[in-house]
Design an enzyme around this catalytic site. Structure first.
Site, PDB file in Angstrom:
ATOM      1  N   MET A 156      12.866  12.973  18.501  1.00 58.08           N
ATOM      2  CA  MET A 156      11.779  13.542  17.704  1.00 58.08           C
ATOM      3  C   MET A 156      10.461  12.836  18.021  1.00 58.08           C
ATOM      4  SD  MET A 156      11.348  13.977  13.553  1.00 58.08           S
ATOM      5  CE  MET A 156      12.742  15.065  13.350  1.00 58.08           C
TER       6      MET A 156
ATOM      7  N   TRP B 209       9.278  14.071  21.305  1.00 56.64           N
ATOM      8  CA  TRP B 209       8.783  15.441  21.178  1.00 56.64           C
ATOM      9  C   TRP B 209       7.305  15.463  20.751  1.00 56.64           C
ATOM     10  CZ3 TRP B 209       7.343  17.853  16.467  1.00 56.64           C
ATOM     11  CH2 TRP B 209       6.960  19.187  16.617  1.00 56.64           C
ATOM     12  N   HIS B 210       6.919  14.526  19.899  1.00 61.70           N
ATOM     13  CA  HIS B 210       5.525  14.476  19.477  1.00 61.70           C
ATOM     14  C   HIS B 210       4.607  14.087  20.640  1.00 61.70           C
ATOM     15  CE1 HIS B 210       7.083  14.378  15.256  1.00 61.70           C
ATOM     16  NE2 HIS B 210       5.980  15.049  15.060  1.00 61.70           N
ATOM     17  N   GLY B 211       5.120  13.332  21.592  1.00 62.22           N
ATOM     18  CA  GLY B 211       4.312  12.959  22.744  1.00 62.22           C
ATOM     19  C   GLY B 211       4.852  11.716  23.422  1.00 62.22           C
TER      20      GLY B 211
END
Length: 384
Positions: free
Chosen positions: A316, A319-321
């Site tokens: 996760m 996924w944000h960066g």
């Protein structure tokens, strides 16, 4: 002209205009499937860069449609795991490319608004085709699902089966007014209060006035200000998305449910960004635990669960960066979940007092501060 979804008054004016045909269709007993596609394509043009964003969106759409329908055909012939993993990898490639490009000089040439959330929809369809839960896909319904503009840029993350049932359902006039239209309008009014009043006030008169140099006092103040701003801004966006969906006759799931009343971090992730945490829980956490227990990778299911929590939250974060603070944020959340589980299983103090009101209040306060520190990491303030 390029607008920000739910971010400016001109967009809201255009949004309210799109409601009129949707309301009339639903009141007349028709679905909004075809109109929804037309409205979505129009909104996509308004909020994306017409010279590049729209072109990338079209390329994404064509590629993902090809991948899904090809795998749907192949799955009817075989359940070969290698083919499944191949198609799953191909479906993930757009968001992976976007995240990698984000740390290079090509960040402005790869990706478009909403890519990650659109990719979530495609990935879950591939997984459920493999599981045998999806055996047929109506093209028009699928196009409605992928392009559905209310949830385009930041979710909530909807599920194919639930959306399919809603979009094809013809509603009675009274049912639509009571269970969709009125609820949708209430959510939009609350969204305006959250995003355009509370988030604006917090950002303007608190967050932006905090000195940017990193000190203990500045960090503590920024931690609380950013947490409050992020909640009201994101929850406001989500209320707009859900409220708009309801007006179109789609019961998109809520994304927030009083997260700051959580008594522990496990409960927090059932109240914060609910659709995303459930998606990660269903398609990463649960599958890893079940697969690990089936193959006896670990002696204890608790160990499997802890490893799964760490992996899930790490992904996760990625996924944000692909930046240091997002990765640390993911690990922080994973460790917080693991420690919460260990404490609740092994602490006699917790077991003795967990039903008492004073103890529950104390847990809410402690959890709130754990959450706020995580948001400070997430903000990147400490890494300037």
């Amino acid at each position: 002209m390029k607008l920000t979804q739910y971010g400016d008054y001109l967009y809201l004016y255009i949004l309210f205009l799109t409601f009129i045909p949707a309301i009339l269709l639903r009141l007349s007993g028709y679905t909004t499937k075809y109109y929804g596609i037309i409205a979505s394509l129009g909104m996509i043009i308004l909020i994306m860069d017409i010279t590049l964003g729209v072109k990338l969106f079209i390329v994404f759409l064509v590629l993902e449609i090809t991948i899904i329908y090809l795998y749907l055909f192949i799955r009817k012939k075989t359940d070969n795991k290698y083919l499944y993993w191949t198609f799953l990898f191909l479906s993930i490639c757009p968001v992976m490319s976007s995240k990698i490009a984000g740390i290079t000089q090509y960040s402005s040439y790869i990706g478009f608004i909403g890519l990650s959330y659109l990719n979530f929809k495609v990935i879950q369809i591939i997984i459920e085709i493999y599981d045998g839960k999806i055996t047929r896909i109506n093209f028009i319904t699928f196009l409605s699902f992928i392009t559905f503009f209310p949830t385009l840029s930041s979710g909530p993350v909807d599920r194919w089966k639930r959306f399919e049932e809603n979009i094809n359902a013809k509603l009675e006039k009274k049912e639509y007014i009571k269970d969709y239209l009125i609820i949708g309008l209430k959510k939009i009014i609350m969204a305006i209060a959250y995003k355009f009043i509370l988030a604006y006030l917090i950002n303007t008169y608190w967050l932006l006035k905090i000195p940017t140099n990193v000190t203990i006092l500045n960090s503590i103040e920024y931690m609380y200000a950013y947490t409050m701003y992020l909640f009201f801004d994101f929850a406001g966006y989500s209320l707009f998305a859900v409220g708009t969906s309801y007006i179109f006759g789609i019961k998109t799931p809520d994304n927030f449910n009083k997260p700051f009343l959580s008594k522990d971090m496990k409960e927090f992730w059932t109240r914060w960004h609910i659709s995303l945490s459930r998606w990660f829980g269903d398609y990463i956490f649960s599958r890893f635990v079940l697969n690990s227990m089936r193959k006896k990778r670990f002696k204890s299911r608790f160990t499997a669960s802890h490893i799964a929590q760490l992996i899930t939250m790490f992904i996760m974060g990625l996924w944000h960066g692909l930046t240091v603070y997002y990765i640390i944020y993911g690990l922080y959340q994973g460790i917080a979940l693991i420690l919460t589980d260990i404490y609740q299983r092994k602490s006699s103090f917790y077991k003795k007092h967990k039903k008492e009101k004073w103890f529950n209040f104390l847990q809410v306060v402690v959890t709130f501060h754990i959450v706020c520190f995580g948001m400070l990491i997430f903000s990147g303030f400490l890494f300037k």
